[in-house]
Each structure stands twice: as C-alpha cells, then as structure tokens.
Write a protein that holds these residues in place. Sequence first.
Motif, PDB file in Angstrom:
ATOM      1  N   ALA A   1      38.665   4.978 -19.469  1.00 12.85           N
ATOM      2  CA  ALA A   1      38.214   6.040 -20.357  1.00 12.85           C
ATOM      3  C   ALA A   1      38.736   7.377 -19.848  1.00 12.85           C
ATOM      4  CB  ALA A   1      36.687   6.059 -20.409  1.00 12.85           C
ATOM      5  N   ILE A   2      38.984   8.283 -20.788  1.00 12.44           N
ATOM      6  CA  ILE A   2      39.385   9.642 -20.434  1.00 12.44           C
ATOM      7  C   ILE A   2      38.296  10.576 -20.934  1.00 12.44           C
ATOM      8  CG2 ILE A   2      41.107  11.465 -20.732  1.00 12.44           C
ATOM      9  CD1 ILE A   2      43.158   9.239 -21.316  1.00 12.44           C
ATOM     10  N   LEU A   3      37.747  11.381 -20.039  1.00 13.47           N
ATOM     11  CA  LEU A   3      36.682  12.311 -20.375  1.00 13.47           C
ATOM     12  C   LEU A   3      37.224  13.740 -20.310  1.00 13.47           C
ATOM     13  CD1 LEU A   3      33.027  12.099 -19.291  1.00 13.47           C
ATOM     14  CD2 LEU A   3      34.214  14.264 -19.051  1.00 13.47           C
ATOM     15  N   TYR A   4      37.273  14.402 -21.469  1.00  9.42           N
ATOM     16  CA  TYR A   4      37.707  15.794 -21.542  1.00  9.42           C
ATOM     17  C   TYR A   4      36.480  16.686 -21.447  1.00  9.42           C
ATOM     18  CZ  TYR A   4      42.150  13.938 -23.151  1.00  9.42           C
ATOM     19  OH  TYR A   4      43.339  13.260 -23.239  1.00  9.42           O
ATOM     20  N   LYS A   5      36.510  17.649 -20.529  1.00  7.40           N
ATOM     21  CA  LYS A   5      35.351  18.507 -20.286  1.00  7.40           C
ATOM     22  C   LYS A   5      35.777  19.922 -19.971  1.00  7.40           C
ATOM     23  CE  LYS A   5      34.662  18.440 -15.337  1.00  7.40           C
ATOM     24  NZ  LYS A   5      34.043  19.714 -15.157  1.00  7.40           N
ATOM     25  N   ASN A   6      34.838  20.836 -20.107  1.00 13.14           N
ATOM     26  CA  ASN A   6      35.039  22.207 -19.680  1.00 13.14           C
ATOM     27  C   ASN A   6      35.165  22.203 -18.160  1.00 13.14           C
ATOM     28  OD1 ASN A   6      34.075  24.883 -18.613  1.00 13.14           O
ATOM     29  ND2 ASN A   6      34.086  25.343 -20.797  1.00 13.14           N
ATOM     30  N   PRO A   7      36.126  22.941 -17.587  1.00 16.62           N
ATOM     31  CA  PRO A   7      36.319  22.919 -16.133  1.00 16.62           C
ATOM     32  C   PRO A   7      35.070  23.316 -15.325  1.00 16.62           C
ATOM     33  CG  PRO A   7      38.187  23.964 -17.192  1.00 16.62           C
ATOM     34  CD  PRO A   7      37.150  23.748 -18.268  1.00 16.62           C
ATOM     35  N   GLN A   8      34.197  24.138 -15.868  1.00 16.14           N
ATOM     36  CA  GLN A   8      33.031  24.594 -15.136  1.00 16.14           C
ATOM     37  C   GLN A   8      31.793  23.714 -15.321  1.00 16.14           C
ATOM     38  OE1 GLN A   8      34.960  26.947 -17.015  1.00 16.14           O
ATOM     39  NE2 GLN A   8      36.036  27.352 -15.111  1.00 16.14           N
TER      40      GLN A   8
ATOM     41  N   CYS B   1      27.456  18.778 -15.602  1.00 15.23           N
ATOM     42  CA  CYS B   1      26.758  17.620 -16.193  1.00 15.23           C
ATOM     43  C   CYS B   1      27.750  16.565 -16.665  1.00 15.23           C
ATOM     44  CB  CYS B   1      25.824  18.054 -17.318  1.00 15.23           C
ATOM     45  SG  CYS B   1      26.639  18.684 -18.791  1.00 15.23           S
ATOM     46  N   CYS B   2      28.945  16.979 -17.017  1.00 16.34           N
ATOM     47  CA  CYS B   2      29.969  16.020 -17.450  1.00 16.34           C
ATOM     48  C   CYS B   2      30.355  15.109 -16.284  1.00 16.34           C
ATOM     49  CB  CYS B   2      31.207  16.748 -17.959  1.00 16.34           C
ATOM     50  SG  CYS B   2      30.887  17.841 -19.352  1.00 16.34           S
ATOM     51  N   GLU B   3      30.393  15.662 -15.089  1.00 14.69           N
ATOM     52  CA  GLU B   3      30.668  14.852 -13.896  1.00 14.69           C
ATOM     53  C   GLU B   3      29.547  13.838 -13.691  1.00 14.69           C
ATOM     54  OE1 GLU B   3      33.399  14.718 -12.151  1.00 14.69           O
ATOM     55  OE2 GLU B   3      34.403  16.505 -12.906  1.00 14.69           O
ATOM     56  N   GLY B   4      28.306  14.251 -13.982  1.00 10.97           N
ATOM     57  CA  GLY B   4      27.176  13.335 -13.893  1.00 10.97           C
ATOM     58  C   GLY B   4      27.306  12.185 -14.872  1.00 10.97           C
ATOM     59  N   HIS B   5      27.779  12.483 -16.077  1.00 13.93           N
ATOM     60  CA  HIS B   5      27.983  11.436 -17.077  1.00 13.93           C
ATOM     61  C   HIS B   5      29.109  10.501 -16.640  1.00 13.93           C
ATOM     62  CE1 HIS B   5      29.065   9.819 -21.192  1.00 13.93           C
ATOM     63  NE2 HIS B   5      27.805   9.468 -21.024  1.00 13.93           N
ATOM     64  N   ALA B   6      30.187  11.059 -16.099  1.00  9.73           N
ATOM     65  CA  ALA B   6      31.294  10.237 -15.601  1.00  9.73           C
ATOM     66  C   ALA B   6      30.798   9.304 -14.489  1.00  9.73           C
ATOM     67  CB  ALA B   6      32.432  11.117 -15.094  1.00  9.73           C
ATOM     68  N   LYS B   7      29.954   9.810 -13.609  1.00 13.33           N
ATOM     69  CA  LYS B   7      29.389   8.990 -12.531  1.00 13.33           C
ATOM     70  C   LYS B   7      28.568   7.838 -13.119  1.00 13.33           C
ATOM     71  CE  LYS B   7      26.306   9.097  -8.579  1.00 13.33           C
ATOM     72  NZ  LYS B   7      25.233   9.801  -7.917  1.00 13.33           N
TER      73      LYS B   7
ATOM     74  N   LYS C   1      38.718   8.748 -16.035  1.00 14.06           N
ATOM     75  CA  LYS C   1      39.587   9.840 -15.601  1.00 14.06           C
ATOM     76  C   LYS C   1      39.023  11.107 -16.234  1.00 14.06           C
ATOM     77  CE  LYS C   1      44.238  11.702 -15.907  1.00 14.06           C
ATOM     78  NZ  LYS C   1      45.582  11.553 -16.467  1.00 14.06           N
ATOM     79  N   VAL C   2      38.679  12.097 -15.417  1.00 16.33           N
ATOM     80  CA  VAL C   2      38.136  13.355 -15.916  1.00 16.33           C
ATOM     81  C   VAL C   2      39.272  14.360 -16.045  1.00 16.33           C
ATOM     82  CG1 VAL C   2      36.546  15.262 -15.434  1.00 16.33           C
ATOM     83  CG2 VAL C   2      35.871  12.903 -14.896  1.00 16.33           C
ATOM     84  N   VAL C   3      39.372  14.967 -17.238  1.00 14.15           N
ATOM     85  CA  VAL C   3      40.425  15.940 -17.511  1.00 14.15           C
ATOM     86  C   VAL C   3      39.775  17.269 -17.893  1.00 14.15           C
ATOM     87  CG1 VAL C   3      42.415  16.515 -18.954  1.00 14.15           C
ATOM     88  CG2 VAL C   3      41.968  14.121 -18.335  1.00 14.15           C
TER      89      VAL C   3
ATOM     90  N   SER D   1      39.541  20.873 -19.365  1.00 12.78           N
ATOM     91  CA  SER D   1      40.330  21.487 -20.433  1.00 12.78           C
ATOM     92  C   SER D   1      39.578  22.669 -21.047  1.00 12.78           C
ATOM     93  CB  SER D   1      40.633  20.461 -21.523  1.00 12.78           C
ATOM     94  OG  SER D   1      41.285  21.070 -22.606  1.00 12.78           O
ATOM     95  N   HIS D   2      40.327  23.718 -21.316  1.00 12.98           N
ATOM     96  CA  HIS D   2      39.761  24.856 -22.054  1.00 12.98           C
ATOM     97  C   HIS D   2      39.978  24.675 -23.555  1.00 12.98           C
ATOM     98  CE1 HIS D   2      38.649  27.233 -18.579  1.00 12.98           C
ATOM     99  NE2 HIS D   2      39.830  26.969 -18.044  1.00 12.98           N
ATOM    100  N   ASP D   3      40.545  23.542 -23.959  1.00 14.33           N
ATOM    101  CA  ASP D   3      40.873  23.271 -25.361  1.00 14.33           C
ATOM    102  C   ASP D   3      39.939  22.241 -25.993  1.00 14.33           C
ATOM    103  OD1 ASP D   3      43.076  25.030 -25.424  1.00 14.33           O
ATOM    104  OD2 ASP D   3      44.375  23.507 -24.533  1.00 14.33           O
ATOM    105  N   LEU D   4      38.677  22.184 -25.565  1.00  9.84           N
ATOM    106  CA  LEU D   4      37.754  21.188 -26.129  1.00  9.84           C
ATOM    107  C   LEU D   4      37.600  21.292 -27.641  1.00  9.84           C
ATOM    108  CD1 LEU D   4      34.940  20.823 -23.447  1.00  9.84           C
ATOM    109  CD2 LEU D   4      36.715  19.198 -24.059  1.00  9.84           C
ATOM    110  N   PRO D   5      37.487  22.489 -28.212  1.00 10.99           N
ATOM    111  CA  PRO D   5      37.380  22.540 -29.683  1.00 10.99           C
ATOM    112  C   PRO D   5      38.591  21.902 -30.375  1.00 10.99           C
ATOM    113  CG  PRO D   5      36.691  24.627 -28.743  1.00 10.99           C
ATOM    114  CD  PRO D   5      37.299  23.819 -27.617  1.00 10.99           C
TER     115      PRO D   5
END
Length: 145
Positions: A27-34, A37-43, A53-55, A57-61
């Motif tokens: 899976a590829i998880l696109y998240k805001n760099p800051q 909680c997204c890291e918690g979901h990836a865990k 794989k966590v990516v 990105s400032h381009d989430l929209p």
Amino acid sequence: MRILSAIALSLALLSPTAAFAQSGKEAILYKNPQCGCCEGHAKHLRENGFEVKVVPSHDLPLIKQQQNVPPELAGCHTLLVDGYVVEGHVSATTIKKLLEERPEVKGISLPGMPLGSPGMEGPKLAPFEIYAFKADGSTSLYVTE
C-alpha cells in the motif's frame, strides 16, 4: 525442513488472516509531511500484514481529486492498495474485507479524523460509518464498525 514448510503452508491455508499477512499487501499512503496520526495509521496497517510505503506530499488535494474522492468524504490521508483508494483512518479489518469482497467501487472512506480510529488516540465516541464511492462521485454506506 520440508515438514516445517508443509506445516506453515497448512496453517496459512486454514487461516485467511495468516494467508493475508504472508501475502504482504502493498500500500502507498499519501500524507501531509507534518501529520503524525498518519504514521499511527501506517503502523496499525503494518501490524496487520500490510507493507506500507509512506509518501509525504503537499499535493493531497490533487491526489484526492485524481483518485475521484468526493470532497465530503475526504479524510486525513489517501491510501492506494490493490486497485482501491482508502481515504482516512479505515481499520485494517475493513480494508481486508474490501480486498476480499472486491466490490465494484473506486474506494472507501472514513471521513475526517475521528477519535478512536486507528492512528487517532482517544476514546471512540460513536460507531464509524465507512462509505464506498464510485468514480462518478456516487456514494453509499459500506460498513459500520
């Protein structure tokens, strides 16, 4: 050695969860760099057999728009797994259900950032409504957990 391999294979065939974990769904998880909680979901997903794989990105929209995520179903981050879009803090159990059932949808979403969902600390205040969405923007309730 062959006996151990045969036992491991037998156990994997008897247990769908074990078989899933061995398959290591990527899976590829696109998240805001800051966002932490997204890291918690990836865990949470990794602990349940996903290779994530966590990516940052400032381009989430833009990513959400490219994946046809309806604005009202936007979540904290966007996960791509096995041809589906998973928006927000959806549990590994529900994602596995999606991948096993293979409904004709673009993806599923737990909108927002509800407390108590995987990766979001705090008490679960109400049942979570997970929505399915199609590329044309139509939505329906997929599951309540």
